[in-house]
Design a protein around this motif. Structure first.
Motif, PDB file in Angstrom:
ATOM      1  N   UNK C 306       3.861   7.454   7.002  1.00  0.00           N
ATOM      2  CA  UNK C 306       4.209   6.449   5.997  1.00  0.00           C
ATOM      3  C   UNK C 306       5.705   6.320   5.735  1.00  0.00           C
ATOM      4  N   UNK C 307       6.498   6.176   6.787  1.00  0.00           N
ATOM      5  CA  UNK C 307       7.907   5.841   6.604  1.00  0.00           C
ATOM      6  C   UNK C 307       7.966   4.470   5.940  1.00  0.00           C
ATOM      7  N   UNK C 308       8.966   4.290   5.084  1.00  0.00           N
ATOM      8  CA  UNK C 308       8.981   3.108   4.216  1.00  0.00           C
ATOM      9  C   UNK C 308       8.681   1.796   4.950  1.00  0.00           C
ATOM     10  N   UNK C 309       9.511   1.511   5.977  1.00  0.00           N
ATOM     11  CA  UNK C 309       9.386   0.203   6.626  1.00  0.00           C
ATOM     12  C   UNK C 309       8.046   0.052   7.334  1.00  0.00           C
ATOM     13  N   UNK C 310       7.588   1.132   7.973  1.00  0.00           N
ATOM     14  CA  UNK C 310       6.325   1.058   8.708  1.00  0.00           C
ATOM     15  C   UNK C 310       5.136   0.973   7.761  1.00  0.00           C
ATOM     16  N   UNK C 311       5.251   1.638   6.616  1.00  0.00           N
ATOM     17  CA  UNK C 311       4.140   1.640   5.662  1.00  0.00           C
ATOM     18  C   UNK C 311       3.795   0.223   5.216  1.00  0.00           C
ATOM     19  N   UNK C 312       4.831  -0.627   5.041  1.00  0.00           N
ATOM     20  CA  UNK C 312       4.572  -2.009   4.640  1.00  0.00           C
ATOM     21  C   UNK C 312       3.752  -2.737   5.694  1.00  0.00           C
ATOM     22  N   UNK C 313       4.121  -2.513   6.968  1.00  0.00           N
ATOM     23  CA  UNK C 313       3.435  -3.226   8.047  1.00  0.00           C
ATOM     24  C   UNK C 313       2.000  -2.749   8.177  1.00  0.00           C
ATOM     25  N   UNK C 314       1.814  -1.427   8.143  1.00  0.00           N
ATOM     26  CA  UNK C 314       0.464  -0.897   8.338  1.00  0.00           C
ATOM     27  C   UNK C 314      -0.426  -1.305   7.166  1.00  0.00           C
ATOM     28  N   UNK C 315       0.177  -1.407   5.988  1.00  0.00           N
ATOM     29  CA  UNK C 315      -0.587  -1.848   4.823  1.00  0.00           C
ATOM     30  C   UNK C 315      -1.047  -3.293   5.017  1.00  0.00           C
ATOM     31  N   UNK C 316      -0.134  -4.123   5.533  1.00  0.00           N
ATOM     32  CA  UNK C 316      -0.481  -5.525   5.772  1.00  0.00           C
ATOM     33  C   UNK C 316      -1.618  -5.644   6.780  1.00  0.00           C
ATOM     34  N   UNK C 317      -1.635  -4.726   7.744  1.00  0.00           N
ATOM     35  CA  UNK C 317      -2.658  -4.818   8.791  1.00  0.00           C
ATOM     36  C   UNK C 317      -4.003  -4.274   8.313  1.00  0.00           C
ATOM     37  N   UNK C 318      -3.978  -3.150   7.601  1.00  0.00           N
ATOM     38  CA  UNK C 318      -5.241  -2.510   7.250  1.00  0.00           C
ATOM     39  C   UNK C 318      -5.868  -3.132   6.012  1.00  0.00           C
ATOM     40  N   UNK C 319      -5.036  -3.555   5.065  1.00  0.00           N
ATOM     41  CA  UNK C 319      -5.608  -4.042   3.812  1.00  0.00           C
ATOM     42  C   UNK C 319      -4.946  -5.322   3.309  1.00  0.00           C
ATOM     43  N   UNK C 320      -3.904  -5.781   3.976  1.00  0.00           N
ATOM     44  CA  UNK C 320      -3.185  -6.963   3.501  1.00  0.00           C
ATOM     45  C   UNK C 320      -3.713  -8.239   4.117  1.00  0.00           C
ATOM     46  N   UNK C 321      -2.806  -9.205   4.290  1.00  0.00           N
ATOM     47  CA  UNK C 321      -3.272 -10.514   4.767  1.00  0.00           C
ATOM     48  C   UNK C 321      -3.666 -10.493   6.240  1.00  0.00           C
ATOM     49  N   UNK C 322      -3.284  -9.446   6.965  1.00  0.00           N
ATOM     50  CA  UNK C 322      -3.699  -9.366   8.363  1.00  0.00           C
ATOM     51  C   UNK C 322      -4.952  -8.522   8.556  1.00  0.00           C
ATOM     52  N   UNK C 323      -5.533  -8.054   7.444  1.00  0.00           N
ATOM     53  CA  UNK C 323      -6.724  -7.203   7.546  1.00  0.00           C
ATOM     54  C   UNK C 323      -7.899  -7.913   8.245  1.00  0.00           C
ATOM     55  N   UNK C 324      -8.162  -9.202   7.949  1.00  0.00           N
ATOM     56  CA  UNK C 324      -9.267  -9.848   8.686  1.00  0.00           C
ATOM     57  C   UNK C 324      -9.052  -9.810  10.200  1.00  0.00           C
TER      58      UNK C 324
END
Lengths: 63, 228, 444
Positions: C306-324
């Motif tokens: 969970x490095x800061x910059x990567x955490x944002x991206x992985x969050x977007x993929x797993x639970x954010x707008x890219x989760x679907x």
């Protein structure tokens, strides 16, 4: 030197074209090598109508 | 040879955005309009960026003016396939619009988002067209190429020509980018970072000085002085 | 000419579509042509107006076109894998499907390269990298490797076709004049002597071995276009091997799709049968497991740290707008293939076709979730963007798929879809093996 090779405009093009061209030449050579394969000797001689040569190859052990 | 750099004192900056405007007038960046701007297509070589931290009601916001960082180790020039963008001998990262193929590799490689793309042919409202900077070096860019802050490199050329015309040697203080000249709070400093006596190199050595995303090893030549 | 030439059953099945054109063919051609024209018109509009007609903007400078690029280059792995690896390991069941897979490779590479051109802001400067090319840029590495791959896969498609071309030169005398000329020119005076056969086999053998490292290099340097930047979740050492695994995975899926369609349209049920579907289905299953393992390795390592910059991206993929997108990808690439292919009953033509369609869609989504989400969360986190492709991008993407199918279809309207001589060779080998077993049984 390494940096110059990597960073100079045009050197990259030379690398791409040189690699591509040498591979193309190698492949063309391979095709020509396949194309230039001799036909089976029996057929050549038989078509030539040289019966002695035909006998020498096909019936070599007849004598 | 000089190594041009900038220092921005965040204590003095009050985010009036006059730097952004001065830059637009100097460098002929087109008018995107609200619709295109909302799609992230406004071209602002110098931009005052909002950094929001925390959530309401515990919110803090920092406003940071951001020109091109003119990195000493620029990630954008590394990836350019045709050397349309490069760092010149004085450390300024330039773009050759006549050679750029518009692949946008540099725009995704730059971690500071300083590089802008011409999505359409650039346009101006009639009233603004008459006020374009006539300098051919900042002539409007064609569609499909990348552009960005050049530290007003045309002013460097003019400053050199001016000094020559006056028959005196060119000095670093002759050259000032438009944003620095116009800065209302006098928060911006510009000069030669290699000259230990220059104001910029002294300010860059201040304990308040920091650079954006320093951990990435890009070595920007734009320094900020911490707020407070 | 003492006796009239009598075609074998296989020859008739393979060559008949080259002689007769059915109504269905024209229908498919028409539909694909329309979709292609729609894409072409959208592309011309994009060239006239600028890339503003796409959904791109800052910070999402790359979108669907780059996803398509990676996807097409990925499916080009079909030819290498099936043809080269199976040839080197002498898997007999490869024989009826090598030609199809080699053709996929060739056309996928052409379409992949085209995507980069489509994505360029100044398409008329497309040759600049060959004039001002600068080798530090990963694009030049792509130029090198894709160029070599295109040359090699062309040769690799062509070499095993020579004996078939000679056969058509000799026996398809009813073909139109230009095609007879084509077969004549392309068959390189093939006379099929012992020595010529030996040389051809040697050539094919060399190419089969050579093309494997070339293919690996292609998929690796394609990943490095992303991996060499410092964007969060692009800048990762796993990307090279991850792309290679994904390429093999989607390559097999694409082969399944095209080989099933051709089997149906050409009536090749007798030659492309249970064996191919079973073995290739197992291979697809294994690659699905590999892909799942690589995905887990990447996401767990990134997410745990969970490095800061990567955490944002992985969050977007797993639970954010890219989760679907992300979960659709996992479903298509992992859950469906396992649910279908794990069972013997699932590895039928219908079962594998469905699984392969899922994988093809899933792998396209995978490419998209690699390209777009990282760009929406730049390191200097002052803004977040959402990328939504426009109709232009959709049209050009569908047009590209249509062009790919169109080229494929037209190619096999002129050239045989199955390597006839190789299948016959396989039949001879099989007969000899049976006879030997019989003799061994009798004497022993």
């Amino acid at each position: 030197m390494g940096h110059w090779l990597m960073d100079t405009a045009g050197i990259g093009s030379i690398i791409v074209l040189a690699v591509g061209f040498s591979i193309l030449v190698a492949y063309v050579y391979m095709l020509r090598w396949i194309q230039a394969a001799p036909p089976d000797p029996v057929l050549v001689e038989a078509e030539a109508g040289d019966e002695e040569a035909f006998a020498a190859q096909v019936g070599g052990d007849k004598a | 040879m000089a190594r041009w750099g900038m220092v921005i004192d965040l204590d003095k900056c009050f985010a009036c955005q006059s730097c952004t405007l001065a830059c637009r007038m100097e460098n002929n960046t087109p008018v995107a309009g609200p619709d295109q701007a909302s799609r992230g297509r406004a071209i602002l070589w110098n931009e005052v960026l909002p950094f929001v931290e925390g959530e309401y009601p515990e919110v803090t916001m920092a406003l940071i003016p951001r020109p091109c960082q003119h990195c000493d180790n620029p990630p954008c020039t590394k990836v350019c396939p045709v050397k349309a963008t490069y760092k010149d001998e004085e450390g300024i990262v330039c773009i050759d619009y006549g050679r750029c193929i518009g692949c946008r590799f540099c725009t995704v490689a730059c971690p500071y988002q300083v590089r802008y793309f011409n999505w359409y042919r650039p346009e101006w409202p009639e009233a603004l067209k008459e006020h374009l900077n006539p300098d051919p070096e900042v002539a409007p860019r064609p569609k499909g190429v990348v552009e960005k802050c050049t530290f007003c490199i045309q002013r460097l050329r003019k400053a050199r020509e001016g000094a020559e015309a006056e028959g005196r040697p060119f000095t670093a203080t002759d050259y000032t980018p438009a944003c620095v000249q116009t800065c209302t709070g006098r928060a911006r400093y510009f000069g030669d970072l290699d000259d230990p006596n220059s104001l910029v190199s002294q300010l860059a050595a201040s304990p308040r000085a920091f650079r954006l995303l320093e951990e990435m090893g890009t070595q920007p030549k734009v320094y900020y002085l911490k707020q407070g | 000419m003492s006796q009239p030439y009598r075609e074998s059953e296989l020859e008739r099945a393979v060559l008949n579509p080259l002689r007769q054109t059915t109504m269905q063919f024209y229908l498919v051609l028409g539909v694909l042509g329309l979709v292609f024209l729609w894409g072409a018109a959208s592309l011309i509009r994009q060239w006239l107006l600028g890339l503003g007609v796409t959904g791109l903007g800052r910070p999402v400078y790359w979108g669907i076109y780059l996803s398509n690029f990676v996807f097409f280059i990925g499916i080009s792995h079909a030819g290498t894998l099936i043809s080269a690896i199976l040839r080197v390991t002498q898997a007999e069941w490869r024989r009826p499907i090598t030609r199809v897979s080699e053709a996929i490779t060739f056309f996928a590479l052409v379409l992949g390269g085209l995507q980069i051109w489509i994505d360029m802001g100044r398409p008329e400067r497309v040759l600049y990298p060959l004039i001002w090319g600068r080798y530090q840029s990963p694009f030049l590495w792509d130029f090198t490797c894709i160029g070599i791959y295109l040359l090699s896969s062309t040769l690799y498609l062509y070499l095993p076709m020579i004996p078939d071309l000679a056969r058509m030169r000799d026996h398809m005398t009813d073909a139109p004049r230009w095609r007879r000329w084509l077969y004549q020119a392309m068959s390189l005076n093939w006379h099929g002597s012992h020595e010529q056969n030996r040389r051809l086999e040697k050539g094919i053998g060399i190419m089969a071995i050579l093309i494997i490292p070339i293919a690996v290099s292609v998929h690796t340097v394609v990943s490095w276009v992303f991996g060499m930047t410092m964007q969060p979740m692009w800048h990762s050492t796993i990307l090279g091997p991850y792309f290679v695994v994904g390429a093999i995975f989607s390559g097999i899926a694409m082969l399944f799709i095209f080989m099933t369609l051709i089997r149906k349209a050409w009536h090749l049920e007798k030659w492309i049968g249970a064996k191919q579907y079973n073995y290739l289905g197992l291979l697809l299953l294994v690659m699905s497991a590999f892909w799942g393992y690589f995905t887990l390795a990447e996401y767990l390592t990134t997410g745990y740290g969970s490095l800061v910059h990567e955490a944002h991206v992985i969050q977007a993929k797993l639970a954010g707008e890219y989760a679907p997108w992300f979960w659709a990808m996992v479903t298509c690439n992992l859950i469906f293939p396992f649910a279908i292919l794990l069972w013997r009953r699932g590895r039928t033509p219908t079962g594998t076709f469905i699984a392969a369609l899922c994988v093809a869609i899933g792998m396209w989504i995978e490419r998209f979730t690699i390209v777009a989400p990282s760009l929406t969360r730049p390191s200097l986190g002052f803004e977040r963007a959402i990328y939504a492709p426009t109709l232009t991008e959709v049209a050009i993407t569908l047009g590209s798929v249509a062009l790919f199918s169109l080229l494929f279809l037209l190619f096999f309207k002129i050239f045989p879809v199955v390597s006839v001589w190789e299948v016959e060779e396989g039949q001879v080998i099989e007969a000899v093996r049976r006879k030997a077993e019989e003799l061994a049984y009798q004497t022993g």
